[in-house]
Motif scaffolding. Sequence first.
Motif, PDB file in Angstrom:
ATOM      1  N   ASN A 101     -12.903   4.021   3.729  1.00 42.18           N
ATOM      2  CA  ASN A 101     -12.479   4.062   2.434  1.00 42.18           C
ATOM      3  C   ASN A 101     -12.477   2.146   1.888  1.00 42.18           C
ATOM      4  O   ASN A 101     -11.539   1.511   1.862  1.00 42.18           O
ATOM      5  CB  ASN A 101     -11.210   4.690   1.181  1.00 42.18           C
ATOM      6  CG  ASN A 101     -11.320   3.849  -0.965  1.00 42.18           C
ATOM      7  OD1 ASN A 101     -12.291   3.272  -0.801  1.00 42.18           O
ATOM      8  ND2 ASN A 101     -10.372   4.394  -1.070  1.00 42.18           N
TER       9      ASN A 101
ATOM     10  N   GLY B 166      -9.587   9.286   3.555  1.00 43.65           N
ATOM     11  CA  GLY B 166      -8.739   8.377   3.361  1.00 43.65           C
ATOM     12  C   GLY B 166      -8.252   7.068   3.698  1.00 43.65           C
ATOM     13  O   GLY B 166      -7.466   5.967   2.872  1.00 43.65           O
ATOM     14  N   ALA B 167      -8.500   6.813   4.251  1.00 48.43           N
ATOM     15  CA  ALA B 167      -7.801   6.016   5.239  1.00 48.43           C
ATOM     16  C   ALA B 167      -8.632   4.360   5.024  1.00 48.43           C
ATOM     17  O   ALA B 167      -9.706   5.009   4.746  1.00 48.43           O
ATOM     18  CB  ALA B 167      -8.720   5.797   6.861  1.00 48.43           C
ATOM     19  N   LEU B 168      -8.289   3.693   4.874  1.00 50.09           N
ATOM     20  CA  LEU B 168      -8.557   1.976   3.842  1.00 50.09           C
ATOM     21  C   LEU B 168      -9.254   1.714   5.091  1.00 50.09           C
ATOM     22  O   LEU B 168      -8.630   1.446   6.162  1.00 50.09           O
ATOM     23  CB  LEU B 168      -7.740   1.718   3.247  1.00 50.09           C
ATOM     24  CG  LEU B 168      -6.679   2.475   2.096  1.00 50.09           C
ATOM     25  CD1 LEU B 168      -5.277   2.007   1.423  1.00 50.09           C
ATOM     26  CD2 LEU B 168      -7.319   3.484   0.761  1.00 50.09           C
TER      27      LEU B 168
ATOM     28  N   ALA C 101       0.126   4.591   4.484  1.00 54.60           N
ATOM     29  CA  ALA C 101      -1.437   4.932   4.361  1.00 54.60           C
ATOM     30  C   ALA C 101      -2.221   3.713   5.848  1.00 54.60           C
ATOM     31  O   ALA C 101      -1.030   3.014   6.565  1.00 54.60           O
ATOM     32  CB  ALA C 101      -2.257   3.689   3.467  1.00 54.60           C
ATOM     33  N   THR C 102      -3.472   4.187   5.730  1.00 53.80           N
ATOM     34  CA  THR C 102      -3.819   3.475   7.314  1.00 53.80           C
ATOM     35  C   THR C 102      -4.849   2.483   6.871  1.00 53.80           C
ATOM     36  O   THR C 102      -5.987   2.814   6.240  1.00 53.80           O
ATOM     37  CB  THR C 102      -4.526   4.424   8.236  1.00 53.80           C
ATOM     38  OG1 THR C 102      -3.125   5.679   8.573  1.00 53.80           O
ATOM     39  CG2 THR C 102      -4.670   3.834   9.409  1.00 53.80           C
ATOM     40  N   VAL C 103      -4.919   1.506   7.493  1.00 54.90           N
ATOM     41  CA  VAL C 103      -5.410   0.498   7.781  1.00 54.90           C
ATOM     42  C   VAL C 103      -6.286   0.350   8.400  1.00 54.90           C
ATOM     43  O   VAL C 103      -6.192  -0.022   9.219  1.00 54.90           O
ATOM     44  CB  VAL C 103      -4.859  -1.280   6.710  1.00 54.90           C
ATOM     45  CG1 VAL C 103      -6.261  -1.863   7.145  1.00 54.90           C
ATOM     46  CG2 VAL C 103      -4.545  -0.111   5.095  1.00 54.90           C
TER      47      VAL C 103
ATOM     48  N   LEU D  61      -7.951  -1.958  -1.816  1.00 56.77           N
ATOM     49  CA  LEU D  61      -7.336  -3.075  -0.529  1.00 56.77           C
ATOM     50  C   LEU D  61      -7.748  -4.570  -0.718  1.00 56.77           C
ATOM     51  O   LEU D  61      -7.138  -5.057  -0.139  1.00 56.77           O
ATOM     52  CB  LEU D  61      -7.952  -2.320   0.973  1.00 56.77           C
ATOM     53  CG  LEU D  61      -7.084  -3.101   1.866  1.00 56.77           C
ATOM     54  CD1 LEU D  61      -5.663  -3.246   1.653  1.00 56.77           C
ATOM     55  CD2 LEU D  61      -7.739  -2.267   3.282  1.00 56.77           C
TER      56      LEU D  61
ATOM     57  N   THR E  64       0.443  -1.317  -0.351  1.00 63.60           N
ATOM     58  CA  THR E  64       0.512   0.033   0.230  1.00 63.60           C
ATOM     59  C   THR E  64       0.873   1.542  -0.119  1.00 63.60           C
ATOM     60  O   THR E  64       0.321   1.903  -0.532  1.00 63.60           O
ATOM     61  CB  THR E  64      -0.896   0.181   1.604  1.00 63.60           C
ATOM     62  OG1 THR E  64       0.269  -0.187   2.697  1.00 63.60           O
ATOM     63  CG2 THR E  64      -2.203  -1.539   1.348  1.00 63.60           C
TER      64      THR E  64
ATOM     65  N   ARG F 189      -1.369   1.474  10.569  1.00 63.59           N
ATOM     66  CA  ARG F 189      -0.596   2.827  10.231  1.00 63.59           C
ATOM     67  C   ARG F 189       0.785   2.214   9.439  1.00 63.59           C
ATOM     68  O   ARG F 189       2.014   1.771   9.955  1.00 63.59           O
ATOM     69  CB  ARG F 189      -0.445   3.362  11.176  1.00 63.59           C
ATOM     70  CG  ARG F 189      -1.729   4.271  11.988  1.00 63.59           C
ATOM     71  CD  ARG F 189      -1.326   5.530  13.108  1.00 63.59           C
ATOM     72  NE  ARG F 189      -2.616   5.533  13.238  1.00 63.59           N
ATOM     73  CZ  ARG F 189      -2.697   5.146  14.496  1.00 63.59           C
ATOM     74  NH1 ARG F 189      -2.919   3.612  15.093  1.00 63.59           N
ATOM     75  NH2 ARG F 189      -4.024   5.512  14.691  1.00 63.59           N
TER      76      ARG F 189
END
Length: 506
Positions: A192, A174-176, A64-66, A201, A61, A106
């Motif tokens: 998202n 925009g966190a996934l 990004a934050t998942v 994702l 990724t 993160r």
Amino acid sequence: MTEPALPRPPYADTRPPRLGEVPAFTKAIAGGWRSVEVPARVVPGAAEAAADHRRRLAERTGPATVVAGAGHAPVRANDMYYDYRGDSDFLWLTGCAVEDAVLVLRAGTGGDTTAELYVPPPARPGDTGFFADAVHGELWVGPSPGLVEWSRALGLTVRPLDELDDALSRLAAGALATPGTDPELVRRHGLNRDAEAATGLGVALSELRMVKDPWEVEQLRQAVDHTVTGFAATVAAIPAAVAAPGGRGERWLQGTFDRHARTVANGPGYLTIVGSGPHAPTLHWVRCDGPVLADQPLLLDMGVETETYYTADVTRTVPPSGRFSEAQRAVHDLVEAAHRAGMAHVGPGRTYTDFHFAAMEVLARGLHDWGLLPVSVDEALSPEGQQHRRYIVCGIGHHLGLDVHDCGRAGYDAYQGAAMAPGMVLTVEPGLYFHAHDETLPPELRGIGVRLEDDLLVTGTGAEVLSGALPISAGEIEDWVRKLITSDGASDVVYEGSGTTTPAEG
């Protein structure tokens, strides 16, 4: 003689109180309990494997934050729930199954990650849920691990779930979110969750999960080994199933395997398929409400899911009497030839669909030889033809792992159109499904369904048949069945025959 009327019990005219609203009760039940420490059940190696999975995801990724949700058990009826089974992406990223938990990952540059796991704290003495929550309260479901135990077992920072909303509210836009994350949580925080997009994702996780690491391969070996012993136990129960009361021998065998799976591991990895006679051609005959017919082929499609939620997926078609008829054996022999051709095309560097087309060619030629194709073999095999698929509308195999049909969100170029690589685990499962009401078939073939399915690990030089301890050929299967149904049990569970290894051609 008339019985004297019973006196009414005390307070019979009052409404039964809600215990949580009775101060005397809540005070009485809050104290006097010895502290019970329950260790978190994490299989050795699971936490380390999950940490590496998080690193791999971060590399994919970039910064990004998942957010990954563990999911929760669906309602079966009213206030009854199905058993909880964790979301597969969550399991892959954490190594644990905690209902309603949420991982916040993160990802920085170079695969660096920080992760926090938010879990519902146990409902222990002093909490109303301790006695009032029939789904999670410890008086109802037993003691469970706390935050400290989960943190110690997983090597993660673990926080109470009620802190999650505050943490997510501070995330940048925009966190996934993984596909299994609670939709309401996604909506509330504007996450998202475009799981199906090529850059989503869900696609990324499916493609990452295709190649299993050594720890995952070991889990799949265990799943297959338990499945092999489950097949032996199930076949040994065939005489009882043939004589089962109510004509439900299929369900007797389904229950036999499911009991085995729940005893040695987490349970069956999917709904066990047991199809006798005219039910065998039905691809997913999970109803299992028919008899086991002694003179008809019996299709068994079964897989054990380990405590780490990796599953096997194996199929054999057996003669309950210990011997196939001439027509049944001819169908089995053709499926076996297709099966061996498919397995021979599994290996590193080969296109994934090679084994599919190799097996389909064998089936098409056999069907043509039997006069069942209205066109030539070449026309049937062409993309514009496919007439042979009347008798096999399903594919020939799939990836295997945490899901029985693993990595299902991967794009075509990464799945069917990609080259196989070491560490991939997949099934090869050709079959022929001749339905009893199919008038294109001669009478002797109607109602015969045969499938052979093995689980293969792609290696550096070819493929290893993980389920190779089970017999493959009709003769070997007949010998194996006769041995099991005439013995006192299923102690001899590994068949030492030509099915033990099937090396792939380079």
